[in-house]
Each structure stands twice: as structure tokens, then as C-alpha cells.
Scaffold this active site. Structure first.
Site, PDB file in Angstrom:
ATOM      1  N   ARG B  37       0.929  -1.104   0.227  1.00 33.99           N
ATOM      2  CA  ARG B  37       0.020   0.203  -0.028  1.00 33.99           C
ATOM      3  C   ARG B  37       0.868   1.453  -0.103  1.00 33.99           C
ATOM      4  O   ARG B  37       0.531   2.297  -0.470  1.00 33.99           O
ATOM      5  CB  ARG B  37      -1.059  -0.077   1.029  1.00 33.99           C
ATOM      6  CG  ARG B  37      -1.835   1.066   1.378  1.00 33.99           C
ATOM      7  CD  ARG B  37      -2.705   1.098   0.424  1.00 33.99           C
ATOM      8  NE  ARG B  37      -3.866   2.371   0.673  1.00 33.99           N
ATOM      9  CZ  ARG B  37      -3.385   3.577   0.331  1.00 33.99           C
ATOM     10  NH1 ARG B  37      -2.150   3.835  -0.428  1.00 33.99           N
ATOM     11  NH2 ARG B  37      -4.113   4.688   0.464  1.00 33.99           N
ATOM     12  N   ASP B  73     -12.856  -3.259  -3.403  1.00 31.53           N
ATOM     13  CA  ASP B  73     -13.678  -2.474  -2.691  1.00 31.53           C
ATOM     14  C   ASP B  73     -15.138  -2.283  -3.472  1.00 31.53           C
ATOM     15  O   ASP B  73     -15.333  -2.592  -4.488  1.00 31.53           O
ATOM     16  CB  ASP B  73     -13.159  -0.718  -2.736  1.00 31.53           C
ATOM     17  CG  ASP B  73     -13.951  -0.093  -1.922  1.00 31.53           C
ATOM     18  OD1 ASP B  73     -13.582  -0.017  -0.653  1.00 31.53           O
ATOM     19  OD2 ASP B  73     -15.011   0.791  -2.320  1.00 31.53           O
ATOM     20  N   TYR B 148     -23.773   5.547  -0.723  1.00 35.88           N
ATOM     21  CA  TYR B 148     -22.540   6.507  -1.136  1.00 35.88           C
ATOM     22  C   TYR B 148     -22.967   7.117  -2.224  1.00 35.88           C
ATOM     23  O   TYR B 148     -22.588   8.464  -2.202  1.00 35.88           O
ATOM     24  CB  TYR B 148     -21.372   5.454  -1.415  1.00 35.88           C
ATOM     25  CG  TYR B 148     -20.715   4.775  -0.124  1.00 35.88           C
ATOM     26  CD1 TYR B 148     -20.062   5.582   0.852  1.00 35.88           C
ATOM     27  CD2 TYR B 148     -21.016   3.515   0.202  1.00 35.88           C
ATOM     28  CE1 TYR B 148     -19.670   5.131   1.891  1.00 35.88           C
ATOM     29  CE2 TYR B 148     -20.450   2.871   1.450  1.00 35.88           C
ATOM     30  CZ  TYR B 148     -19.844   3.724   2.185  1.00 35.88           C
ATOM     31  OH  TYR B 148     -19.287   3.036   3.467  1.00 35.88           O
TER      32      TYR B 148
END
Lengths: 340, 340
Positions: B37, B73, B148
Site C-alpha cells: 500500500r 472495494d 454512497y
């Protein structure tokens, strides 16, 4: 002269009509609030009795409300314990509580030294409002205060708080006990200053399992209420997202149980029986819908209040986007509602 | 050769021991994940099959897990619809959806054009893992994606989404329908690429009342599952904070119902009967507690799995602060657990 409708209703007395007030009625949906807020920080408004009084009175000038809740924030009593915080816009704690030493260092002041500006504002509010309008004080429930203190800021599910409860149960018990004493003293001062009803906000009740809530959170709420026993004030317990905790959150020895839009009034009534006074629960987001939709939703809610004593409110604080007319619609429906 | 334990357990077949995997097992609690990451953005990792594969495999090198969930995700399939977003760190939508025109403008691509890098990573993962380990695909449930998309970012209770549902029911129905088609197509592609089990995450199920969930969210979940019917894949429905929705969220026609730590397994089992496969529900915050506490909590959870078929998991994604040894403790307890 008789006590305000809201106070009598909160006691479960038979009343002439349904009382109505709105959580966060003194807030950002009002242009006159935003006007004041544009000149002062949020903490400054909480800390200045004249400003807190002014914004508490603002909704009463526009709407026929049965209660006037003092403008403040659940975190402000912690300032008296030396907790450093900022609002950005939610509370941000400079040094989160994570250890027994942190908890031990938390000092709980005497009754006369907690939330002094808020207590003073309540005194002024009681003088200022029509005696038919109930003055409402409030505080955060120990769990909800602990959530911010341990997490350090707002969150979705406060995992640091939950980790703290599991890893440091002794420190957690001490923290909840200290917060209960703080809250009990703070609310006693509010009652002495003229609050006729007080509401404990357990906004984050829903983050714990029933076992964990029963172990840590519930005894602290009961302790707060026990500290108010001699005052005979009307006590409201508001617990959010607490469907899995219903037997617990309705057993705190409050006079009134308040809940959000997630549960229907009928469901809660079926569980608590016909005597408990309930408060709620229009979704504040519903107040952003067109008038016919809002009117129908309000009527549907009112229909569900037949099962027992009820105080009409939103299920959570009013949102900044709420049109002012929406409150008129709800109040109009409540005031013209005919029992049976 | 026989199918993986997890897949057989998800079908409710009688199995030799309890299967175990962890939501967000490919994530920030692993130093080797943080290493990757540190060199790539989150979206870059999702969009590069080799990177997604690598971080999906990382937990399998350390732990004896029964499932390997693909790293991705829930928001990534929306990239194929032209939705502009960033992660900061939660998803931030450049142009939130608020009107019928916004919903109409949302284009749902064909099966071969949704989440292509993730689908490719699943193909590689299936080749890379031991055939005893089940490859798990996933997607966000339509409600959670809508939350969202309409709110524009993460929130506590997604009030803009709720306001949209109340004010624009037709647009909302169209949006949920489009998101169901998107999700159904995306999961079909995952199954074709080798996913043996797929999980729908309804992380925000808990924000709606039962009436509203029944009207908008539930039909969309059922539509997703119906699109997978011909694949015979094992379907898991995970709904968070859904105690007030239990009859609804357990009726989506999934093979497995997953839930968080708020409810006890015994409570859920009592409601769904002895046949439904359940998944959960150790509090991920419990994995931050000292070993004896974690071990006792794991045993207490395992004791509750006696009532019917069960897949062990955490009740929500692993937290970055989780010590690596905590997974060893849980897996050790699960693997040494003796039925009855």
C-alpha cells in the site's frame, strides 16, 4: 397554575393533546441560528449564556412548541474535567482516554462547577419562556460520552471504545462510573436552575452487544437517574439504533423512552406495554420530503400513538437542510390530531 | 476431488469442522499489505490484478484459512458506470446522485465490462490457491452502493439517501434496479472467473426502517440473487446493524446470513430456525483484547454455533490495529473446537 403539557405528558398523566418538540430545534436549519453562528464559534455559543439563550428561544418565535431545549452540546460538561477538545465540526479530543491512568486522571468537579454557562442559560430560559412551554435540559449518556473520549472523535462504530471495554474492563467501569457522577451532578444543577424535563442522549447505544451494554452502559444510566430521584424531574432516555437492546434501554427507570425512525412505534409499544411514555419518531430526513409525503408520514406516525402515552418528536436531530415549513406541517398535523 | 469445506458448509452440508475466514483478512493489519500500500494508491491496487492477487494471497501465507476473499472495494464496479470517485480514505463521489436525471444518466455496462481487473484477479487467485481454499467474490448490496452514491461520501446515517428515498421514490426504485443489475452482472462475471462463494455486503442496512428497507432495498437484493440462480454459487448476505430488519434480511434467498457482533448467534438462530447457515460474529474489536480474553470470547461464540450450520468469521472487517497473533488464537480455537 398547572404545569406545562409536556411535563404532565412525560409523567404519563392523561393530557388534552399530544405534545410536540423537535430534537435540535435550536439549530442550523434556522437562518437566524446561522446568523448567530456566523459570528461565533460553536463552543463560544455554548459558553455564552446570552447566546445559548437566544438560539434556544429562536424556534419558539416561529413555532408552537411544547418544549424548549437548551442549546448546548453533550460534550461541554467535560470541559470542566479539563478535557481538551475542539469541534471540527464533530468533537475531537486532544488526548483520548485509553488507560487506567487516563481514567484516574479525569477529575469530576462538584455540582456547582459543571457546565456553568449552560446552567446559567437554563435559568435565563426558564424566566424567558411562556410558562406553558417546558424547559428541557439534557446531557450525553455515559456510554456516548465515553465513545468520544476513548475514540477521540466521532466514528461509525467506535471500535477503539469497544476494544477498550474488552481489554480494560476495570478502567472502563471506573470511567463509566465517573461519567455517571459527572452527568448526574450536571443534570441536578440543570434541574435546580429550572429544567422541568431532562433528556439523556445515548446516541451511540447501538454500537454494543446486549451483554456489553448490560455490563457497562446500563448501570451508569441507572446511576444518573438515581442521582436525580429527589428532584422529581421528568426523565427521558433516548437511545439510537437500539432494536437489539430494547429490553435494556427501556429499563433504565426513565419516565420516557425515546427512539429513532428505525423502529415503528407499534413495535416498541408491543414490547413495553401500554403504560410507558414513548417519544419519537419521525425520520428527520422525512422533513425534507414534499409536503403531501410529509403530511401522510406524520399522520401514519400519529395513528401509531394510540397504543399509549406519547410525545411527538423526530427520531434524531433536525438536519440543516430541513425546510422551515416542514415543522409547520408536522405541528399542524399534531395539533389537529383527534384521539380515537 | 471434493469441493472446499467452506463451499460445502455454505450449502448447509454436514462438514468435518467449522470453516473460518475473516472479513478484510487482506488488509491493513498485515505489514506486508502496508508495504504494498505504501507504493500504490488504494484504487491502483484494486485496478491492478497482480497487486490485488498478491494482497489476497498474503493472509493465506500466514494463516490456515478456509476462504480467500478477493481484494477490492465495493465501490469499484461503479467506475465502469462512469462514476467519478476518490478515496479519502472512504469513498467520495464527485457528483452525488440526487435526481431522476442523475439516475437515468447512470449507464450499466455489460457483464464483460464491469470490474474487469477484479474479475481478472479472481481468475488468477483461483489458479494460485490450494483447491481446499474457497475463492470468495463480493459486491456491495444495492442499498449500500446507493448510500454512497446519493450521500456522496460515508456518513453516520446517510440522511441524504433517506431524504432521496422519501422525496423521489420513482428515481430511487430505478436507481436500486440499476444497481441490482450492475451487481448481478458483476457477480456473474466473478463466478465465471472462478469465485465459488460470493458475499453481498449490506453494510448500511441498519439505516432504514423495516418499511423502507422492504420497499427499496430487499427487492434489489433478491434481484441480484435471481441473476445468479443458474450459477449455483454459494451466496452470502451480510447485513450490519439489522436487528430491526431480521425477518427481511434473512429472507433474501441467500444460502448464508452473516451478521455483526451486536446480535448473539443464539438470538439469530432462535429467529431463523435450525437450517439456515449463519456466519459471524466475533467483534473485530475483541481481537485487540489480551489473549485470554479473546480466547474466552471465541469459545463463548463457538458454543453458540451448536444450534445449526455455521461459518466462523468476525462481525465486521478486521481493524488495522489487530495483532497478527489474534488471528492465530481464533483459528486455533476454531480448529480445535469439538462439536458437542
Amino acid at each position: 397554575m398547572s404545569e406545562p403539557l409536556l411535563v404532565r405528558a412525560a409523567r404519563g398523566e392523561s393530557v388534552e393533546r399530544l405534545p410536540v418538540w423537535f430534537m435540535r430545534q435550536a439549530g442550523r436549519f434556522l437562518p437566524e441560528y446561522r446568523e448567530v453562528r456566523s459570528k461565533h464559534s460553536f463552543l463560544e455559543m455554548c459558553a455564552t449564556p446570552e447566546l445559548a439563550l437566544e438560539v434556544s428561544l429562536q424556534p419558539l418565535r416561529r413555532f408552537e412548541l411544547d418544549g424548549s431545549i437548551i442549546f448546548s452540546d453533550i460534550m461541554t460538561p467535560l470541559l470542566a474535567c479539563g478535557v481538551e477538545m475542539d469541534f471540527a465540526p464533530g468533537p475531537v479530543i486532544a488526548k483520548p482516554i485509553r488507560t487506567m491512568a487516563d481514567v484516574q486522571a479525569l477529575e469530576i468537579p462538584d455540582e456547582g462547577h459543571i457546565g456553568v454557562p449552560t446552567v446559567q442559560a437554563i435559568r435565563m430560559l426558564r424566566q424567558a419562556v411562556d410558562p406553558k412551554v417546558a424547559v428541557i435540559g439534557f446531557a450525553g449518556a455515559p456510554l456516548t460520552l465515553a465513545a468520544y473520549l476513548v475514540e477521540g472523535r466521532g466514528g461509525k462504530d467506535f471500535s477503539a471504545l469497544r476494544a477498550f471495554l474488552y481489554a480494560e474492563p476495570e478502567a472502563a467501569h471506573l470511567l463509566f462510573n465517573k461519567l455517571a457522577v459527572l452527568t448526574g451532578r450536571y443534570l441536578r444543577a440543570q434541574v435546580a436552575a429550572g429544567a422541568q424535563m431532562v433528556q439523556l442522549f445515548d446516541s451511540w447505544a447501538g454500537i454494543l452487544s446486549a451483554d456489553t451494554y448490560r455490563t457497562f452502559a446500563l448501570p451508569a444510566v441507572k446511576k444518573v437517574w438515581s442521582m436525580l430521584e429527589s428532584t422529581h424531574v421528568s426523565k427521558v432516555f433516548f437511545a439510537q439504533a437500539s432494536a437489539h437492546l430494547l429490553p435494556l434501554v427501556t429499563s433504565t427507570e426513565a419516565c420516557v423512552f425515546g427512539f429513532d425512525w428505525r423502529l415503528s412505534i407499534d413495535e416498541v409499544r408491543a414490547q413495553v406495554g401500554p403504560n410507558m411514555v414513548l417519544q419519537g419518531n419521525l425520520d428527520p430526513a422525512m422533513l425534507r420530503a414534499p409536503e403531501p409525503v410529509l403530511r401522510a408520514a406524520t399522520r401514519a406516525m400519529l395513528k401509531q400513538t394510540r397504543g399509549g402515552p406519547h410525545i411527538v418528536n423526530v427520531g434524531h436531530g433536525l438536519q440543516p437542510e430541513t425546510p422551515i415549513d416542514s415543522l409547520h406541517v408536522v405541528i399542524d398535523e399534531v395539533r389537529s390530531h383527534v384521539f380515537f
